[in-house]
Each structure stands twice: as C-alpha cells, then as structure tokens.
Write an enzyme that holds these catalytic residues in place. Structure first.
Site, PDB file in Angstrom:
ATOM      1  N   ASP A 276     -34.157  -9.035  16.189  1.00  0.00           N
ATOM      2  CA  ASP A 276     -33.511  -8.495  17.392  1.00  0.00           C
ATOM      3  C   ASP A 276     -32.903  -9.585  18.257  1.00  0.00           C
ATOM      4  O   ASP A 276     -32.237  -9.290  19.256  1.00  0.00           O
ATOM      5  CB  ASP A 276     -34.491  -7.650  18.198  1.00  0.00           C
ATOM      6  CG  ASP A 276     -35.801  -8.362  18.526  1.00  0.00           C
ATOM      7  OD1 ASP A 276     -36.290  -9.109  17.671  1.00  0.00           O
ATOM      8  OD2 ASP A 276     -36.338  -8.143  19.624  1.00  0.00           O
ATOM      9  N   HIS A 277     -33.092 -10.852  17.883  1.00  0.00           N
ATOM     10  CA  HIS A 277     -32.524 -11.966  18.626  1.00  0.00           C
ATOM     11  C   HIS A 277     -31.456 -12.726  17.847  1.00  0.00           C
ATOM     12  O   HIS A 277     -30.872 -13.663  18.378  1.00  0.00           O
ATOM     13  CB  HIS A 277     -33.625 -12.945  19.041  1.00  0.00           C
ATOM     14  CG  HIS A 277     -34.618 -12.355  19.990  1.00  0.00           C
ATOM     15  ND1 HIS A 277     -34.570 -12.543  21.345  1.00  0.00           N
ATOM     16  CD2 HIS A 277     -35.686 -11.539  19.748  1.00  0.00           C
ATOM     17  CE1 HIS A 277     -35.565 -11.884  21.923  1.00  0.00           C
ATOM     18  NE2 HIS A 277     -36.252 -11.272  20.979  1.00  0.00           N
TER      19      HIS A 277
END
Length: 303
Positions: free
Chosen positions: A67-68
């Site tokens: 998610d990063h």
C-alpha cells in the site's frame, strides 16, 4: 509566488475503500515536488488534482509494503512517457533494493527518464539543496521503514521600521540580505541590526511504525506533520502488534514535539467515521488537526 502545500492522493491502508485510495502524498515545496509512498492508483489521483509527472523531483518510499509502493511502476513509466527532463531522485530503504528493481521494471516500456536511485542505508541527511535538508530516521515497523523530515535553513526577517530608521531602502535591502552588511554614509549597518532571526520551516512524514524515539525526533517543531493513525485507541494492542499508531498516539507526538498542524491519515478500512480520529487526537493535542481526505490540498502554515 512560491507555494508550499500537501496534496493528498490517498488516505487508506492495505485495503482501499470507495472513498479512500491507497497511500499517496505529493508535497509541493516552492519549485520542488516530493512524491511520498505512491500506492495503487496514484497516477490516476494525480490526474484528478492536476499534478503532472513533470512536477516530481523526488520519489520517497518509507518501506516496501504494497500500500506504500505498488503505484511505483505506473509513476516510473509515466516519467518516461511524458518525457520528464529533470533527474528524479528515488529514495528507499536499501534493504528493499530488489523490490524497487522489480517495481521499476514491472513491465516492458521505453525507459527515457533519468531516475536516479539513492537507497537509504541508515539514518541521517540524504539530500541537500535550495529546499534545505532531507533527513531520515529508522522507524519501528515489521519491516525496515524510514520516516522523512524536510528542514529549511533559518534566515532573517527584515523589519521595515528599523530599515527606515537606518535609511536603507530599495536595492540596498537586497544587498544587505546577500552580503550581511551595507554602508550608509560613514556607518556600516549589519543585517542583525535591522532584522530578527526566523527559523526555517519543517515538514515531517511518518508512516507505519510503533511509538518510538524516532517518531518524536522527526516531528520535532514540524510546521506540518503527516502521520499514520491507522487505529483508534480501543485497538491499541492490535496496532502495536502490527507496528502501527493510534490517533491518540499521533496526538501525543504532535503535542510533545510542538507541531503546528497535524495531518492524520492511513486509516484502516474498519472505520467509517473519520471524526473519531480527530476526537482521539484532540485528547492529547490542542493545535490544528486535519483528518486527511483523498484529493485534499493542505497548505503548510506560513511563518
């Protein structure tokens, strides 16, 4: 006119929702653009807010959870597709070099942009320029993760009443700022006689981590602190287990570190009322609190 603002591209965590994209944060700092932690969908979010790939000067990753970083392939390829001329510096934990290589070359494309990889091997200053210094510190997460701190050098603010008293005006003011002193008749007037010291602005970016000394050090005297608050305090045990902060802990950091504006983000999909995060952070911090929303523009507080 220079602009300093945070443009929020995504505020979710591992699971995006109908209203929250995965992570993505673009910091416009005068003529420099810093893109932090682009998750999936970042390229499209940039279209929505009018941020072109050519605005990116530095790509900054805290760690390699999806998610990063899963938006990296699209961003990297867009740099070449759009013919971005300036070098784009990529900062990421050196321990994840293999993951960055996979993301950079996730599919076939004609690589034309100049992407300069600058892996981070440990805490310290990783870049310097007209913008100031870009510093990192190691956080406490399940995988190696770094937080970022941008610090503008201090300067002096000229006081009009004192300039007038010494008879300094027009081009002489600029000369005084550049050289530190000017001659006014037989007298030498120094900058310190007609100005006051002004601290440079500070920006801090703290993602996935437990509470640790590095969080407070990164946030120290930040004009704008962007910090994860994945959980509410009712689930602090889960937060600690998975290496995350609660909204109340984020408020504690802001209060103890003398932050001016606190931006909460990286919310778990289990919560549907964002105001609960503001309420919890406000238990500890009585300054300005922003519960980040996708596509929001948040100005850096002026001095």
């Amino acid at each position: 006119m220079s602009v300093r603002e945070l443009i929020v591209l995504g505020t979710g965590s591992q699971v995006p929702t109908r209203t929250r994209n995965q992570n993505g944060y673009f910091l416009r700092w005068d003529d420099q653009g810093f893109l932090f932690d682009p998750g999936e969908g970042t390229q499209r979010q940039m279209q929505h807010v009018g941020v072109p790939a050519s605005a990116i000067d530095r790509l900054c990753l805290t760690h390699f959870h999806g998610d990063h970083c899963l938006g990296v392939p699209g961003i990297v390829q867009r740099l070449s597709l759009d013919g971005v001329k300036q070098p784009v510096h990529a900062h990421y934990p050196a321990s994840g070099r293999i993951f960055f290589q996979r993301l950079r070359h996730a599919s076939i494309y004609h690589e034309a942009a100049n992407l300069v990889e600058e892996p981070i091997s440990g805490p310290g200053t990783i870049a310097e320029g007209d913008f100031g210094t870009l510093n990192v510190k190691r956080l406490d997460h399940a995988v190696e993760s770094f937080g970022y701190q941008l610090v503008e050098p201090g300067g002096r603010r000229m006081l009009p009443e004192l300039l007038a008293r010494f008879g300094i005006s027009g081009p002489e003011i600029g000369r005084l700022q550049r050289e530190g002193s000017v001659n006014v008749g037989p007298r030498v007037v120094t900058a310190s006689q007609v100005s006051v010291y002004r601290e440079g602005q500070r920006f801090a970016f703290v993602m996935d981590t437990r509470l640790c000394d590095a969080v407070f050090e990164l946030a120290e005297k930040a004009d704008l602190l962007v910090i994860e608050s994945t959980f509410l305090s009712s689930e602090s045990t889960i937060a600690s287990r998975f290496g995350h902060l609660t909204a109340e802990q984020a408020g504690q950091v802001a209060a103890e570190s003398r932050v001016r504006k606190l931006v909460l983000t990286h919310f778990s999909q289990r919560y549907d009322d964002p105001e609960r995060f503001r309420e919890e952070a406000a238990h500890k911090f009585d300054g300005e609190i922003v519960v980040a929303e996708d596509l929001a523009r948040i100005p850096v507080p002026s001095r």
